[in-house]
Design a protein around this motif. Structure first.
Motif, PDB file in Angstrom:
ATOM      1  N   ARG A 143       0.820  -1.216   0.000  1.00 56.46           N
ATOM      2  CA  ARG A 143       0.000   0.000   0.000  1.00 56.46           C
ATOM      3  C   ARG A 143       0.854   1.267   0.000  1.00 56.46           C
ATOM      4  N   PHE A 144       2.127   1.129   0.390  1.00 57.07           N
ATOM      5  CA  PHE A 144       3.022   2.278   0.468  1.00 57.07           C
ATOM      6  C   PHE A 144       4.370   1.942  -0.154  1.00 57.07           C
ATOM      7  N   CYS A 145       5.018   2.956  -0.687  1.00 52.76           N
ATOM      8  CA  CYS A 145       6.308   2.778  -1.342  1.00 52.76           C
ATOM      9  C   CYS A 145       7.374   2.407  -0.318  1.00 52.76           C
ATOM     10  N   ALA A 146       8.130   1.365  -0.610  1.00 54.43           N
ATOM     11  CA  ALA A 146       9.191   0.925   0.299  1.00 54.43           C
ATOM     12  C   ALA A 146      10.377   1.877   0.295  1.00 54.43           C
ATOM     13  N   ARG A 147      10.476   2.747  -0.701  1.00 53.92           N
ATOM     14  CA  ARG A 147      11.595   3.688  -0.768  1.00 53.92           C
ATOM     15  C   ARG A 147      11.290   4.986  -0.025  1.00 53.92           C
ATOM     16  N   CYS A 148      10.100   5.599  -0.296  1.00 55.33           N
ATOM     17  CA  CYS A 148       9.829   6.919   0.283  1.00 55.33           C
ATOM     18  C   CYS A 148       8.623   6.956   1.205  1.00 55.33           C
ATOM     19  N   GLY A 149       7.824   5.905   1.253  1.00 48.18           N
ATOM     20  CA  GLY A 149       6.680   5.847   2.151  1.00 48.18           C
ATOM     21  C   GLY A 149       5.401   6.444   1.610  1.00 48.18           C
ATOM     22  N   ALA A 150       5.404   6.958   0.398  1.00 50.98           N
ATOM     23  CA  ALA A 150       4.198   7.531  -0.185  1.00 50.98           C
ATOM     24  C   ALA A 150       3.224   6.416  -0.590  1.00 50.98           C
ATOM     25  N   PRO A 151       1.920   6.733  -0.687  1.00 46.63           N
ATOM     26  CA  PRO A 151       0.968   5.718  -1.156  1.00 46.63           C
ATOM     27  C   PRO A 151       1.306   5.269  -2.571  1.00 46.63           C
ATOM     28  N   VAL A 152       0.877   4.057  -2.907  1.00 49.07           N
ATOM     29  CA  VAL A 152       1.047   3.537  -4.263  1.00 49.07           C
ATOM     30  C   VAL A 152      -0.323   3.314  -4.883  1.00 49.07           C
ATOM     31  N   VAL A 153      -0.356   3.248  -6.199  1.00 51.06           N
ATOM     32  CA  VAL A 153      -1.579   2.909  -6.928  1.00 51.06           C
ATOM     33  C   VAL A 153      -1.279   1.700  -7.806  1.00 51.06           C
ATOM     34  N   LEU A 154      -2.274   0.848  -7.950  1.00 47.02           N
ATOM     35  CA  LEU A 154      -2.110  -0.330  -8.796  1.00 47.02           C
ATOM     36  C   LEU A 154      -2.237   0.061 -10.260  1.00 47.02           C
ATOM     37  N   VAL A 155      -1.323  -0.444 -11.064  1.00 51.97           N
ATOM     38  CA  VAL A 155      -1.341  -0.222 -12.508  1.00 51.97           C
ATOM     39  C   VAL A 155      -1.136  -1.576 -13.187  1.00 51.97           C
ATOM     40  N   ALA A 156      -1.085  -1.576 -14.515  1.00 47.71           N
ATOM     41  CA  ALA A 156      -0.856  -2.815 -15.286  1.00 47.71           C
ATOM     42  C   ALA A 156      -1.852  -3.897 -14.898  1.00 47.71           C
ATOM     43  N   SER A 157      -3.125  -3.497 -14.830  1.00 46.02           N
ATOM     44  CA  SER A 157      -4.207  -4.449 -14.530  1.00 46.02           C
ATOM     45  C   SER A 157      -4.005  -5.157 -13.195  1.00 46.02           C
ATOM     46  N   GLY A 158      -3.393  -4.457 -12.235  1.00 43.27           N
ATOM     47  CA  GLY A 158      -3.217  -5.003 -10.904  1.00 43.27           C
ATOM     48  C   GLY A 158      -1.915  -5.720 -10.661  1.00 43.27           C
ATOM     49  N   HIS A 159      -0.989  -5.701 -11.638  1.00 44.53           N
ATOM     50  CA  HIS A 159       0.241  -6.472 -11.533  1.00 44.53           C
ATOM     51  C   HIS A 159       1.472  -5.626 -11.222  1.00 44.53           C
ATOM     52  N   ARG A 160       1.293  -4.318 -11.083  1.00 45.28           N
ATOM     53  CA  ARG A 160       2.365  -3.453 -10.611  1.00 45.28           C
ATOM     54  C   ARG A 160       1.775  -2.400  -9.695  1.00 45.28           C
ATOM     55  N   ALA A 161       2.599  -1.860  -8.807  1.00 42.21           N
ATOM     56  CA  ALA A 161       2.174  -0.773  -7.927  1.00 42.21           C
ATOM     57  C   ALA A 161       3.158   0.378  -8.100  1.00 42.21           C
ATOM     58  N   GLN A 162       2.635   1.554  -8.419  1.00 38.62           N
ATOM     59  CA  GLN A 162       3.492   2.697  -8.699  1.00 38.62           C
ATOM     60  C   GLN A 162       3.388   3.731  -7.587  1.00 38.62           C
ATOM     61  N   CYS A 163       4.542   4.216  -7.155  1.00 37.70           N
ATOM     62  CA  CYS A 163       4.606   5.256  -6.135  1.00 37.70           C
ATOM     63  C   CYS A 163       3.976   6.535  -6.681  1.00 37.70           C
ATOM     64  N   THR A 164       3.168   7.199  -5.847  1.00 41.37           N
ATOM     65  CA  THR A 164       2.487   8.425  -6.267  1.00 41.37           C
ATOM     66  C   THR A 164       3.324   9.670  -6.038  1.00 41.37           C
ATOM     67  N   ASN A 165       4.484   9.521  -5.423  1.00 41.86           N
ATOM     68  CA  ASN A 165       5.387  10.653  -5.210  1.00 41.86           C
ATOM     69  C   ASN A 165       6.142  10.927  -6.513  1.00 41.86           C
ATOM     70  N   ASN A 166       5.911  12.096  -7.102  1.00 41.58           N
ATOM     71  CA  ASN A 166       6.543  12.404  -8.386  1.00 41.58           C
ATOM     72  C   ASN A 166       8.062  12.418  -8.315  1.00 41.58           C
ATOM     73  N   ASP A 167       8.605  12.715  -7.135  1.00 38.54           N
ATOM     74  CA  ASP A 167      10.061  12.723  -6.985  1.00 38.54           C
ATOM     75  C   ASP A 167      10.640  11.315  -6.827  1.00 38.54           C
ATOM     76  N   CYS A 168       9.767  10.344  -6.657  1.00 35.76           N
ATOM     77  CA  CYS A 168      10.221   8.954  -6.495  1.00 35.76           C
ATOM     78  C   CYS A 168       9.745   8.124  -7.691  1.00 35.76           C
ATOM     79  N   GLY A 169       8.430   7.876  -7.747  1.00 31.85           N
ATOM     80  CA  GLY A 169       7.853   7.157  -8.884  1.00 31.85           C
ATOM     81  C   GLY A 169       8.264   5.707  -8.994  1.00 31.85           C
ATOM     82  N   ARG A 170       8.744   5.128  -7.905  1.00 33.17           N
ATOM     83  CA  ARG A 170       9.245   3.749  -7.961  1.00 33.17           C
ATOM     84  C   ARG A 170       8.133   2.769  -8.313  1.00 33.17           C
ATOM     85  N   MET A 171       8.486   1.780  -9.130  1.00 35.39           N
ATOM     86  CA  MET A 171       7.552   0.735  -9.522  1.00 35.39           C
ATOM     87  C   MET A 171       7.816  -0.515  -8.684  1.00 35.39           C
TER      88      MET A 171
END
Length: 323
Positions: A143-171
Motif C-alpha cells: 500500500r506504500f512505497c518501500a523507498r519513500c513511504g508515499a501511497p502507491v496505486v495499482l497499474v498494469a491491470s493489478g500487476h504493478r504498484a506505482q509510487c504516487t510521489n513524483n520525486d520517487c515514482g518507484r515501480m
C-alpha cells in the motif's frame, strides 16, 4: 538420484497449460476494460482473508459474470488474470468483511480457503485460485512505497504498484519468496523431520528459504545442514509448486547425503531420522507415521521416491490405512 518421470503435477502447478496471462497487454487499459464488460468475462472473488466463494452443493468455484460484477461490485477495481480458452478471467479482492459475508448469501455460495479445497477443486480452478490469492495478498501488503513511504496505486491491470510521489515514482512488482524443499537419501533410506507442534507421527521433507546471493543448490545444502547436521553432496532439481500461503514458491529437489550422521543444530526440528521404504509402510500401518498433506510438494517428493526406490504407491498406502 537417477531421473525418472514424475508421477503427476504438483498441486497448483501446470496453469500455463490452460491460461495465457497475456502479460504484454496488461497496460492496455481500454482493451482490458472492454474484456471486463464482455459476456465472456469471469470473475474470481476473494474475501479479506483470501478465501474464495464456492458453489453451494459442489467443490467448484462460484464465478461471477460481468453482469453480476456490475450489480454487486461495480466500484471494485478488478485485476486481469489472463485468458483461459476464449474467456478473460479477472480477480476481485474484497476489503470489507461485512460485505464479504453479505455476498455469501446473495450469491448462494459458501467460502473456503486454499488449504481446505486445493485438492477438491478441478486442477485448473485450484491453480487459478492460487494465482488470484497470491496476487491479492501482494496487493494488500503493498500500500506504500518501500523507498519513500508515499501511497502507491495499482497499474498494469493489478500487476504493478506505482509510487504516487513524483520525486520517487518507484515501480513495485509482485513478490514471491523462493524456498527450497528436498528429499535427501542415503543408501536406500530418506531423511525426514518433524516439528514439535505437528500432529503425532507427522514427518516431512526438509525445507527453508533461500538467502540473498545464494544458489538454490547451495540453499539445499545449507538448510539440511542447519536443521539436521546432515551433509549433502549431489543435488538435483525435481519440480516446483506455487505456494501462496501467503507468497512462496517451493522449489523441490532430490539430494544424496554423504553419511547418515544426524546432529540437530537448532530448535526448528523436534526430530530428524532416516526411513527405509519398509519403515514407512510399517509406520503407516500402525499409525506411527503420517506423511505431509497431499496438497504439498513434500508429499509428492516422498511419493516419487517411494515409487522410484521400492515400486510403492503412497496414495494407495495412505488410502489403505485411513479408511
Amino acid at each position: 538420484m537417477e531421473r525418472t518421470p514424475l508421477p503427476r503435477p504438483n498441486t497448483f502447478a501446470g496453469l500455463s497449460l490452460i491460461l495465457d496471462r497475456v502479460a504484454e497487454r496488461r497496460d492496455e487499459s481500454m482493451w482490458v476494460n472492454e474484456l471486463a464488460t464482455s459476456e465472456r468475462a469471469r470473475y474470481l472473488l476473494l474475501d479479506p482473508l483470501g478465501q474464495t466463494y464456492l458453489q453451494p452443493d459442489r467443490d467448484a468455484l462460484r464465478w461471477l459474470d460481468a453482469r453480476e460484477r456490475e450489480q454487486r461490485l461495480g466500484e471494485l477495481k478488478a485485476s486481469f488474470l489472463g485468458f483461459a480458452g476464449e474467456q478473460p478471467h479477472f480477480l476481485l479482492a474484497l476489503d470489507d468483511s461485512e460485505q464479504a459475508a453479505e455476498l455469501e448469501s446473495l450469491l448462494n455460495a459458501r467460502r473456503a480457503n486454499l488449504r481446505e479445497v486445493g485438492l477438491q477443486l478441478a486442477a485448473d480452478e485450484a491453480g487459478l485460485f492460487a494465482y488470484g490469492k497470491g496476487l491479492a495478498h501482494w496487493q494488500r501488503e503493498t500500500r506504500f512505497c518501500a523507498r519513500c513511504g508515499a501511497p502507491v496505486v495499482l497499474v498494469a491491470s493489478g500487476h504493478r504498484a506505482q509510487c504516487t510521489n513524483n520525486d520517487c515514482g518507484r515501480m513495485h512488482f509482485p513478490r514471491t519468496d523462493a524456498a527450497v524443499i528436498v528429499i535427501v537419501e542415503h543408501e536406500g533410506a530418506c531423511l525426514l523431520g518433524r516439528q514439535a507442534g505437528w500432529p503425532k507421527g507427522r514427518y516431512s521433507t526438509l525445507a527453508g528459504f533461500v538467502e540473498p546471493g545464494e544458489a538454490l543448490e547451495d540453499a539445499v545444502r545449507r538448510e539440511v545442514a542447519e536443521e539436521s547436521g546432515v551433509i549433502v553432496g549431489d543435488v538435483h532439481y525435481h519440480s516446483s509448486q506455487p505456494w501462496p500461503l501467503p507468497q512462496s514458491l517451493m522449489v523441490g529437489f532430490t539430494a544424496t547425503a554423504v553419511s547418515r550422521t544426524i546432529r540437530l543444530r537448532d530448535h526448528e526440528l523436534e526430530e530428524a531420522r532416516w526411513f527405509t521404504p519398509q519403515e514407512i509402510v510399517d509406520g503407516l500401518a500402525d499409525g506411527s507415521f503420517l506423511p505431509s498433506l497431499p496438497l504439498s510438494v513434500s508429499y509428492h517428493l516422498l511419493a516419487h521416491w517411494l515409487q522410484q526406490r521400492a515400486g510403492l504407491d503412497l496414495d494407495a498406502l495412505v488410502a489403505q490405512h485411513t479408511r
